[in-house]
Design a protein around this motif. Structure first.
Motif, PDB file in Angstrom:
ATOM      1  N   MET A   1      -8.689   7.306  12.409  1.00  0.00           N
ATOM      2  CA  MET A   1      -8.652   6.192  11.456  1.00  0.00           C
ATOM      3  C   MET A   1      -8.087   6.623  10.112  1.00  0.00           C
ATOM      4  SD  MET A   1     -11.660   3.496  10.310  1.00  0.00           S
ATOM      5  CE  MET A   1     -12.039   3.070  12.008  1.00  0.00           C
ATOM      6  N   GLY A   2      -8.404   7.829   9.664  1.00  0.00           N
ATOM      7  CA  GLY A   2      -7.874   8.315   8.404  1.00  0.00           C
ATOM      8  C   GLY A   2      -6.358   8.397   8.405  1.00  0.00           C
ATOM      9  N   LEU A   3      -5.792   8.837   9.545  1.00  0.00           N
ATOM     10  CA  LEU A   3      -4.330   8.920   9.655  1.00  0.00           C
ATOM     11  C   LEU A   3      -3.700   7.540   9.567  1.00  0.00           C
ATOM     12  CD1 LEU A   3      -1.662  10.382  10.268  1.00  0.00           C
ATOM     13  CD2 LEU A   3      -2.223  10.190  12.715  1.00  0.00           C
TER      14      LEU A   3
ATOM     15  N   LEU B   1      -8.647   6.955   0.161  1.00  0.00           N
ATOM     16  CA  LEU B   1      -7.605   7.679   0.890  1.00  0.00           C
ATOM     17  C   LEU B   1      -6.328   6.845   0.974  1.00  0.00           C
ATOM     18  CD1 LEU B   1      -6.753  10.092   2.742  1.00  0.00           C
ATOM     19  CD2 LEU B   1      -7.637   8.745   4.662  1.00  0.00           C
ATOM     20  N   MET B   2      -6.490   5.555   1.269  1.00  0.00           N
ATOM     21  CA  MET B   2      -5.330   4.672   1.309  1.00  0.00           C
ATOM     22  C   MET B   2      -4.621   4.671  -0.042  1.00  0.00           C
ATOM     23  SD  MET B   2      -5.135   0.610   2.310  1.00  0.00           S
ATOM     24  CE  MET B   2      -5.795   0.003   0.746  1.00  0.00           C
ATOM     25  N   THR B   3      -5.403   4.682  -1.121  1.00  0.00           N
ATOM     26  CA  THR B   3      -4.825   4.662  -2.458  1.00  0.00           C
ATOM     27  C   THR B   3      -4.047   5.932  -2.764  1.00  0.00           C
ATOM     28  OG1 THR B   3      -6.616   3.247  -3.236  1.00  0.00           O
ATOM     29  CG2 THR B   3      -5.357   4.420  -4.906  1.00  0.00           C
ATOM     30  N   VAL B   4      -4.576   7.075  -2.342  1.00  0.00           N
ATOM     31  CA  VAL B   4      -3.854   8.339  -2.554  1.00  0.00           C
ATOM     32  C   VAL B   4      -2.463   8.256  -1.945  1.00  0.00           C
ATOM     33  CG1 VAL B   4      -3.782  10.780  -1.929  1.00  0.00           C
ATOM     34  CG2 VAL B   4      -5.923   9.771  -2.735  1.00  0.00           C
ATOM     35  N   PHE B   5      -2.382   7.740  -0.721  1.00  0.00           N
ATOM     36  CA  PHE B   5      -1.080   7.641  -0.057  1.00  0.00           C
ATOM     37  C   PHE B   5      -0.231   6.523  -0.647  1.00  0.00           C
ATOM     38  CE2 PHE B   5      -3.194  10.378   2.935  1.00  0.00           C
ATOM     39  CZ  PHE B   5      -2.161  11.195   3.389  1.00  0.00           C
ATOM     40  N   GLN B   6      -0.880   5.469  -1.179  1.00  0.00           N
ATOM     41  CA  GLN B   6      -0.122   4.456  -1.903  1.00  0.00           C
ATOM     42  C   GLN B   6       0.570   5.064  -3.116  1.00  0.00           C
ATOM     43  OE1 GLN B   6      -3.443   1.430  -2.191  1.00  0.00           O
ATOM     44  NE2 GLN B   6      -1.697   0.055  -2.094  1.00  0.00           N
ATOM     45  N   VAL B   7      -0.162   5.872  -3.862  1.00  0.00           N
ATOM     46  CA  VAL B   7       0.413   6.517  -5.049  1.00  0.00           C
ATOM     47  C   VAL B   7       1.557   7.437  -4.651  1.00  0.00           C
ATOM     48  CG1 VAL B   7      -0.069   8.132  -6.924  1.00  0.00           C
ATOM     49  CG2 VAL B   7      -1.715   6.322  -6.388  1.00  0.00           C
TER      50      VAL B   7
ATOM     51  N   ILE C   1      -0.640   3.444   6.484  1.00  0.00           N
ATOM     52  CA  ILE C   1      -0.576   2.092   5.915  1.00  0.00           C
ATOM     53  C   ILE C   1      -0.476   2.175   4.390  1.00  0.00           C
ATOM     54  CG2 ILE C   1      -1.894  -0.034   5.569  1.00  0.00           C
ATOM     55  CD1 ILE C   1      -3.038   0.442   8.423  1.00  0.00           C
ATOM     56  N   GLY C   2      -1.274   3.048   3.789  1.00  0.00           N
ATOM     57  CA  GLY C   2      -1.241   3.192   2.338  1.00  0.00           C
ATOM     58  C   GLY C   2       0.120   3.626   1.827  1.00  0.00           C
ATOM     59  N   PHE C   3       0.717   4.619   2.484  1.00  0.00           N
ATOM     60  CA  PHE C   3       2.040   5.092   2.068  1.00  0.00           C
ATOM     61  C   PHE C   3       3.055   3.958   2.145  1.00  0.00           C
ATOM     62  CE2 PHE C   3       6.241   6.856   2.782  1.00  0.00           C
ATOM     63  CZ  PHE C   3       6.323   7.850   1.829  1.00  0.00           C
ATOM     64  N   GLY C   4       3.024   3.211   3.239  1.00  0.00           N
ATOM     65  CA  GLY C   4       3.968   2.111   3.403  1.00  0.00           C
ATOM     66  C   GLY C   4       3.755   1.010   2.379  1.00  0.00           C
TER      67      GLY C   4
ATOM     68  N   LEU D   1       8.300   0.139   5.771  1.00  0.00           N
ATOM     69  CA  LEU D   1       7.789  -0.831   6.740  1.00  0.00           C
ATOM     70  C   LEU D   1       7.531  -0.180   8.096  1.00  0.00           C
ATOM     71  CD1 LEU D   1      10.019  -3.863   5.738  1.00  0.00           C
ATOM     72  CD2 LEU D   1       7.521  -3.841   5.697  1.00  0.00           C
ATOM     73  N   LEU D   2       8.387   0.729   8.515  1.00  0.00           N
ATOM     74  CA  LEU D   2       8.167   1.438   9.786  1.00  0.00           C
ATOM     75  C   LEU D   2       6.906   2.290   9.727  1.00  0.00           C
ATOM     76  CD1 LEU D   2      11.827   2.490  10.691  1.00  0.00           C
ATOM     77  CD2 LEU D   2      10.359   0.894  11.970  1.00  0.00           C
ATOM     78  N   VAL D   3       6.654   2.923   8.576  1.00  0.00           N
ATOM     79  CA  VAL D   3       5.432   3.707   8.418  1.00  0.00           C
ATOM     80  C   VAL D   3       4.207   2.788   8.506  1.00  0.00           C
ATOM     81  CG1 VAL D   3       4.111   5.141   6.812  1.00  0.00           C
ATOM     82  CG2 VAL D   3       6.554   5.552   7.106  1.00  0.00           C
ATOM     83  N   GLN D   4       4.283   1.630   7.834  1.00  0.00           N
ATOM     84  CA  GLN D   4       3.197   0.649   7.953  1.00  0.00           C
ATOM     85  C   GLN D   4       2.988   0.225   9.402  1.00  0.00           C
ATOM     86  OE1 GLN D   4       2.383  -2.848   5.447  1.00  0.00           O
ATOM     87  NE2 GLN D   4       4.077  -2.167   4.155  1.00  0.00           N
ATOM     88  N   LEU D   5       4.078  -0.015  10.090  1.00  0.00           N
ATOM     89  CA  LEU D   5       4.000  -0.453  11.486  1.00  0.00           C
ATOM     90  C   LEU D   5       3.263   0.573  12.334  1.00  0.00           C
ATOM     91  CD1 LEU D   5       4.845  -2.633  13.537  1.00  0.00           C
ATOM     92  CD2 LEU D   5       6.992  -1.375  13.846  1.00  0.00           C
ATOM     93  N   CYS D   6       3.554   1.852  12.116  1.00  0.00           N
ATOM     94  CA  CYS D   6       2.839   2.909  12.840  1.00  0.00           C
ATOM     95  C   CYS D   6       1.342   2.863  12.534  1.00  0.00           C
ATOM     96  CB  CYS D   6       3.409   4.276  12.469  1.00  0.00           C
ATOM     97  SG  CYS D   6       5.081   4.590  13.065  1.00  0.00           S
ATOM     98  N   GLY D   7       0.990   2.646  11.270  1.00  0.00           N
ATOM     99  CA  GLY D   7      -0.418   2.615  10.891  1.00  0.00           C
ATOM    100  C   GLY D   7      -1.165   1.455  11.506  1.00  0.00           C
TER     101      GLY D   7
END
Length: 398
Positions: free
Chosen positions: A291-293, A243-249, A298-301, A273-279
């Motif tokens: 946890m999925g959210l 799931l993290m990878t999907v959002f990384q892509v 984190i993955g998107f960031g 970075l702000l998106v990562q901070l939220c995660g």
């Protein structure tokens, strides 16, 4: 036609750069039960390859004297394939660690050349091409995390979940031999050959790259274990990495596309970075509620940061030769830092008894990088690259 073949080749090569890392976490408990692998040793399975990704690119100016781009690519892919084939029969903790070292050397050789290839082959579409490269790299990691447990369960051997990734490495070797452009890369000299140790901006870019991506190696190493501690399963941990990878892509592709008209990379980096901070804040404050959210954020960031930070590095210089050597230096120092981060977060887990201290460290790192990002003003790139570090001069290599 040549451009499409080059893009296909970039993606095939990139798919092989993360399975050696992401295939470990979901199978860790089975590996520990079979080999007696400890958590500190398990950290080496992630840390050693990433440290290789740092140390090997720093030797590029010397490696080029006896290893061509073609030879280096074949040697790197061959090392990845050999390490994975070895893992099909591995039965001890130390054999696993040595295979991680071999695979790390292979990944380091291939990965160190990739930004230079992208810059040379797609100079007019750098941000978009770097986004596709980053997305393919992360896709390979996600496939290994998700499919590894299924493959191991089917064959009733965890070794197969690690060793199966020799197949894409061998396919990439064949594709490189058949599809690569036959013209030799331009020869570089002086600073363009990698002598960036005396430049302050090069060091700042390297530290930034290492810390801005440090969350990735920690999540790959410890997210499945964290999921198990909260009542999950090995497959569930692998699915979370997937799931993290999907959002990384999505981040690696989407952020450069969203900001394609901007020459300033700072807005994208601040948003990522702000998106990562939220995660990471979510993992700290409410890990069980969504946890999925948090993992998706984190993955998107992380995906956005990886792509944008490499693009930022390449845009600091003007020629493909300089871009390739600067990227090698930045990745070299940066991946040493990135490799140390999961070892530190694993140590914090051991001494504190849970992962909250680890997530706190990563959260503070993201806050620090938000502040550092303000330094990267596009109009100041040329001036920054011309300034040596205090007391140092950038000298050409003899």
């Amino acid at each position: 036609m040549r451009g499409a073949l080059n893009l296909l080749l970039i993606m095939l090569l990139a798919l092989n750069l993360r399975p050696i890392l992401t295939s470990i976490g979901p199978l860790l408990e089975a590996m520990r039960a079979s080999t007696g692998l400890g958590y500190q040793q398990a950290a080496l399975l992630t840390a050693l390859p990433v440290l290789c990704m740092g140390l090997v690119p720093l030797t590029q100016p010397w490696l080029r004297r006896w290893l061509s781009e073609h030879g280096g690519m074949l040697f790197g892919l061959g090392a990845i394939a050999a390490a994975c084939l070895w893992r099909l029969q591995v039965a001890s903790a130390w054999a696993l660690i040595v295979s991680a070292l071999l695979a790390g050397i292979g990944v380091a050789l291939v990965q160190g050349m990739m930004p230079g290839l992208v810059n040379r082959w797609f100079p007019q579409r750098l941000a978009a091409s770097m986004g596709l490269y980053s997305a393919a790299l992360m896709t390979g990691g996600g496939l290994a995390a998700v499919l590894g447990p299924h493959i191991s369960e089917y064959f009733q051997r965890w070794q197969v979940g690690l060793g199966i990734w020799a197949v894409p490495a061998l396919l990439a070797m064949l594709a490189w031999g058949v599809l690569r452009p036959r013209q030799a890369p331009a020869q570089a000299s002086g600073a363009a050959r990698g002598h960036w140790f005396g430049n302050r901006r090069a060091w700042l870019l390297a530290l930034y790259f290492g810390l801005i991506n440090g969350g990735y190696t920690s999540m790959v190493a410890w997210l499945p274990a964290y999921h198990l501690e909260h009542g999950g399963t090995a497959q569930g941990g692998g699915d979370l990495v997937g799931l993290m990878t999907v959002f990384q892509v999505i981040g690696a592709l989407g952020m450069p596309l969203l900001l394609r008209h901007l020459m300033d990379r700072r807005p994208g980096l601040w948003l990522a970075l702000l998106v990562q901070l939220c995660g990471f804040s979510g993992l700290l404050l409410a890990p069980n509620s969504a946890m999925g959210l948090w993992v998706g954020l984190i993955g998107f960031g992380l995906g956005s940061c990886f792509s944008l930070s490499l693009t930022l590095t390449l845009e600091h210089v003007k020629t493909p030769a300089e871009a390739g050597s600067l990227a090698a230096f930045v990745q070299g120092i940066g991946f040493i830092i990135t490799g140390i981060v999961p070892y530190i977060t694993g140590w914090l887990r051991d001494v504190s008894g849970d992962f909250q201290a680890s997530w706190t460290l990563l959260t503070l790192t993201v806050v620090a990088m938000l502040l550092v990002t303000a330094r990267f003003v596009p109009q100041g790139y040329a001036g920054a690259m011309a300034r040596p570090a205090r007391g140092a001069e950038v000298q050409p290599l003899s």
